[in-house]
Every structure is written in C-alpha cells, then in structure tokens.
Scaffold this motif. Sequence first.
Motif, short mmCIF file in Angstrom:
data_model
loop_
_atom_site.label_atom_id
_atom_site.label_comp_id
_atom_site.label_asym_id
_atom_site.label_seq_id
_atom_site.Cartn_x
_atom_site.Cartn_y
_atom_site.Cartn_z
N GLY A 140 -24.07 -21.57 5.08
CA GLY A 140 -25.12 -22.49 5.53
C GLY A 140 -24.59 -23.66 6.33
N SER A 141 -23.32 -24.02 6.11
CA SER A 141 -22.74 -25.14 6.84
C SER A 141 -22.71 -24.89 8.34
CB SER A 141 -21.33 -25.44 6.33
OG SER A 141 -20.42 -24.40 6.68
N ILE A 142 -22.62 -23.61 8.74
CA ILE A 142 -22.62 -23.29 10.18
C ILE A 142 -23.92 -23.74 10.82
CG2 ILE A 142 -22.54 -21.40 11.85
CD1 ILE A 142 -20.83 -19.86 9.81
N PHE A 143 -25.04 -23.42 10.18
CA PHE A 143 -26.34 -23.81 10.73
C PHE A 143 -26.53 -25.32 10.65
CE2 PHE A 143 -26.71 -19.42 9.27
CZ PHE A 143 -27.17 -18.81 10.43
N HIS A 144 -26.02 -25.92 9.60
CA HIS A 144 -26.11 -27.37 9.45
C HIS A 144 -25.35 -28.07 10.58
CE1 HIS A 144 -25.69 -31.04 6.51
NE2 HIS A 144 -26.39 -31.32 7.60
N MET A 145 -24.17 -27.57 10.90
CA MET A 145 -23.36 -28.21 11.93
C MET A 145 -23.94 -28.01 13.32
SD MET A 145 -19.43 -27.85 10.48
CE MET A 145 -19.53 -26.20 9.80
N LEU A 146 -24.54 -26.85 13.58
CA LEU A 146 -25.22 -26.65 14.86
C LEU A 146 -26.40 -27.62 15.00
CD1 LEU A 146 -25.25 -22.77 15.29
CD2 LEU A 146 -24.10 -24.44 16.76
N ARG A 147 -27.12 -27.79 13.92
CA ARG A 147 -28.24 -28.74 13.93
C ARG A 147 -27.74 -30.15 14.23
NH1 ARG A 147 -32.05 -29.80 8.60
NH2 ARG A 147 -32.69 -31.91 9.14
N THR A 148 -26.55 -30.49 13.70
CA THR A 148 -25.98 -31.81 13.96
C THR A 148 -25.63 -31.98 15.44
OG1 THR A 148 -25.11 -32.03 11.70
CG2 THR A 148 -24.02 -33.31 13.43
N ILE A 149 -24.98 -30.98 16.02
CA ILE A 149 -24.62 -31.06 17.44
C ILE A 149 -25.85 -31.25 18.31
CG2 ILE A 149 -23.73 -29.71 19.39
CD1 ILE A 149 -21.72 -28.45 17.44
N LEU A 150 -26.93 -30.55 17.97
CA LEU A 150 -28.15 -30.60 18.79
C LEU A 150 -29.05 -31.77 18.42
CD1 LEU A 150 -28.95 -26.78 18.82
CD2 LEU A 150 -27.62 -28.11 20.47
N GLY A 151 -28.77 -32.40 17.31
CA GLY A 151 -29.55 -33.57 16.91
C GLY A 151 -31.00 -33.24 16.61
N LEU A 152 -31.25 -32.16 15.88
CA LEU A 152 -32.61 -31.74 15.58
C LEU A 152 -33.17 -32.53 14.40
CD1 LEU A 152 -32.17 -27.86 15.79
CD2 LEU A 152 -32.92 -29.42 17.60
N ARG A 153 -34.31 -33.15 14.60
CA ARG A 153 -34.99 -33.86 13.51
C ARG A 153 -36.49 -33.60 13.63
NH1 ARG A 153 -37.46 -38.77 12.36
NH2 ARG A 153 -37.12 -39.60 14.47
N ALA A 154 -37.02 -32.89 12.67
CA ALA A 154 -38.43 -32.51 12.71
C ALA A 154 -39.32 -33.60 12.12
CB ALA A 154 -38.66 -31.20 11.96
N ASP A 155 -40.47 -33.77 12.71
CA ASP A 155 -41.53 -34.64 12.19
C ASP A 155 -42.85 -33.90 12.38
OD1 ASP A 155 -43.08 -36.67 11.21
OD2 ASP A 155 -42.81 -38.01 12.93
N ALA A 156 -42.94 -32.74 11.74
CA ALA A 156 -44.13 -31.90 11.89
C ALA A 156 -45.43 -32.60 11.51
CB ALA A 156 -43.96 -30.61 11.08
N PRO A 157 -45.43 -33.50 10.51
CA PRO A 157 -46.69 -34.20 10.19
C PRO A 157 -47.28 -34.96 11.38
CG PRO A 157 -45.12 -34.48 8.41
CD PRO A 157 -44.38 -33.83 9.54
#
Length: 442
Positions: A359-376
């Motif tokens: 799971g750390s692989i997906f976590h680190m990719l998310r970090t590089i891309l700076g993904l932050r969801a605010d679906a509400p």
Amino acid sequence: MPWFVTLFGRDSLTVSYQNMAVAEGFARGALKRLAEHQAQERDDQRDAQPGKIMHEIRFGELALAHFHKVPFTPFYATADATILYLIVLSETYRWTGNVELLKEYRAVAEKCLHWIDHYGDIDGDGFQEYKSFSPYHYDNVGWKDAGDAVVYADGTPVKQPKGLCELQGYVYDAKTRMAEVFTALGEQEQAQALQQQAQTLKQRFNQKFWMEDEGCFAFGLDPDKKQITSVASNAGQCLWSGIADQDKAERTARRLLQEDMWSGWGIRTLSRNNAAYNPFAYQRGPIWPQDNGIIADGFKRYGLAQEANRIIRGIFDAIERFDAYRPPEVFAGVQRAGEVDFPILYPAGANIPQAWATGSIFHMLRTILGLRADAPHKRLYVHPTLPNWLPDITLHHLRVGSCSITLRFWQQGDQSHWEVLEMQANRGTAQQDMIQVMDEEG
C-alpha cells in the motif's frame, strides 16, 4: 501464512488510508468489521476498555471452541487503532462525500473519542500513553510493537507507561478531522470543542516533545514524563499528522535525512548513533516502506517536496530490486554504497507480500501528485511535484464522490503540470455534482 491472514486493526486501517485513492472499499470493510468488534467493557485479560478498537482476532481452536488458551477473541493491545479509526472514517468521507457513512458510525466515533480522553490518556495530562493490563503483557503497542523497540539514547529499554510522539500527532489529526465531521452533522458545539482540544494539544506537544539540541521531536515521554531522547523515525510521522510547527517540521526533516538516519534506501527506524541500533533488528534500525511513505507524505505537507521525493526514490529503488517488485514489510538498514547497491533482506524473514508495504506504493504516488479529495464540496485538489525520474504519469478511473476522473501529470522544465483527460459520473449525477479539479495552491 496463515498466522497473519486475519483482521488486524492498525494494519487494516493503515492500508485503507494508503489506498483510498484507488480502492475505498478497503476502508468501508475495515470500518464495518472493526466497529463490530469495538470493545464494550473493560477486560484486562484482553487489554480491552470501552470504545477501544481491536488489535487482532483469532478463530482457531486455541482461541475459541474448547480451549480459550489465547486472548485473541479479539485482543485489544494497540495504542493507535482507536485513533486511526477516526482518521480513516474522515478520509473515507472526504473521498466519497457520503454523509450517511458519518451517521452510521457516529456512535462508534463518539466511543473512540471517549476512549482517547479517558483510557488512552492514562494519567489525565492531555497526552496519550500506553500500559498493558493483560497478564500477556505486551511491552510495546504502538506501530513499533517489538518488545525491544522503544529505547533510551543509551540503548536501555523504556518501561511502561510510554507516550510515543506519533500518538499525539494521531490524536491531533483525529480531533481536527472529527471537528469537520461534527460540523457536517450539524453539531457545531461539539466541533468547536474538538478543534480547541486539538489546538491545545498542538501547542503543548511542540513545547514538551521538542529536542532543541537534536533539532527533532523526542521519541516519546517515559513514565516520569521525561523525554525519550532517542532519534527515531516516529518523529517523521508527526509531520504527517500536522501537529508540528512549521520551523520544527523543517528541522525534523533535515535531521531525519542525516546519515545516521538516512540509509540511501530510506529512513531507518532508529538512529545509527543509538547504542541499541542494529540494522537487522525488527524495529531498531531497519527500514519499513509503510513508515517511509507516511514520513514522505508529512514532508510534502510542510512544503518539503524535494525531501519527500528523495525518500520515495530510495524506497522505489529498493522495490525495483526485490523479486517481482514486491516490497517486504521490512528490510535491513545497511547503508547503501556503490559496491553494495542492493537492499539487504531482513534475516529473520519478513512477510512478502505484506499489505501496508504494498500500500505504501500507492500512498507515495498520491504524495508526489498531491491528491487531496474534498468530495463533500465537489472538489479534488492536486499539487504535483514530479521528480525528474517520473516525468509523466496518467491516472485512470480515479474515484472521487460520484465521478471517475482520468488525469495526466507531466514535468516541463522545473514545473509540474496537470490536465483532466476525462470525467465520467454515475448515472443520475447532476451537473452541479460533478467534481471540480483544482490546484492546491489556488
């Protein structure tokens, strides 16, 4: 196998967080199953107190049926799963926008908060500590749960109760997030109280846990409330939670990248200068991909993108050299060198594959891309900081709220750019419910 093929609280919640951008179903399952086993009463044999989230459960003959010889039915010896449950509940809401999820687990969350304040804080000083009440007596019940994992700078073990630094950060993050949750539920008074508690904790933490001479947060507090002055990777997780002041975060990052902590493959669990350091010990010197992914995320949170990418590159280089690109849960903290350009395996045998290492692989990719969801609020924030070794990447079918989004990121010169290639919504989704993708920096 099959000892670790069972439900673990800390592990399932960590994996849920790591993979939220690619498989939020993990989180839904973890929230449901762990809620079903939330402790309702005190049971010292199983280290249970009301509201506590379990550590692990067993179904074999020794645990159930006729024998009842082990306490894993379930067992609750964990200091962090109860706090992480709140973080994952909040993160699931941010990615799905499903307020019904908050209503469904509201009572569970309130019991978690009660446990944090009344049982996680043993002496009522406002900080989290852990102490085993079970005759099975686990010495350490943070994520570093080996019996010899928590040591003073001279290498001697720390006795219970112990207040690890990352536990304080988890509580700060959880209460900040739960303030957001209660606001969404229309309970403003509760939200304001939680926000105030979080800010008070942050202020006190930065005073009590800071080591000026080391330029780093202490490993934790010992039974006498004195600093455990060992330099350990736990300090990096305080950046992930956001509890660190900006200047202290920057100094901590620099400290963790010094040679006694930075191996070239990742950040060691314990400083090479510590008398108890051993690159082949489970949590006294080797490298954990999951730990490094959390630390890298924390670096990025404080604007330290290059430092975050340095950690990620080290871990990715190691993974590239393992069989079938499968990261083990842990590998040795031996220094990377020109003649030994291969990560050394943990000699006692590490789980491969292992959920939160993968799971750390997906976590680190998310970090590089700076993904932050605010679906509400129908938004997805991005803040890509691509390194030169990953100049172009496309994400397909990223699920945010009711939308599936395909995004391309690329590097041009020293700048990272992005564009939306495709956005599809579930049937019946109105135009006003479409996700707006925007830069984190506005």
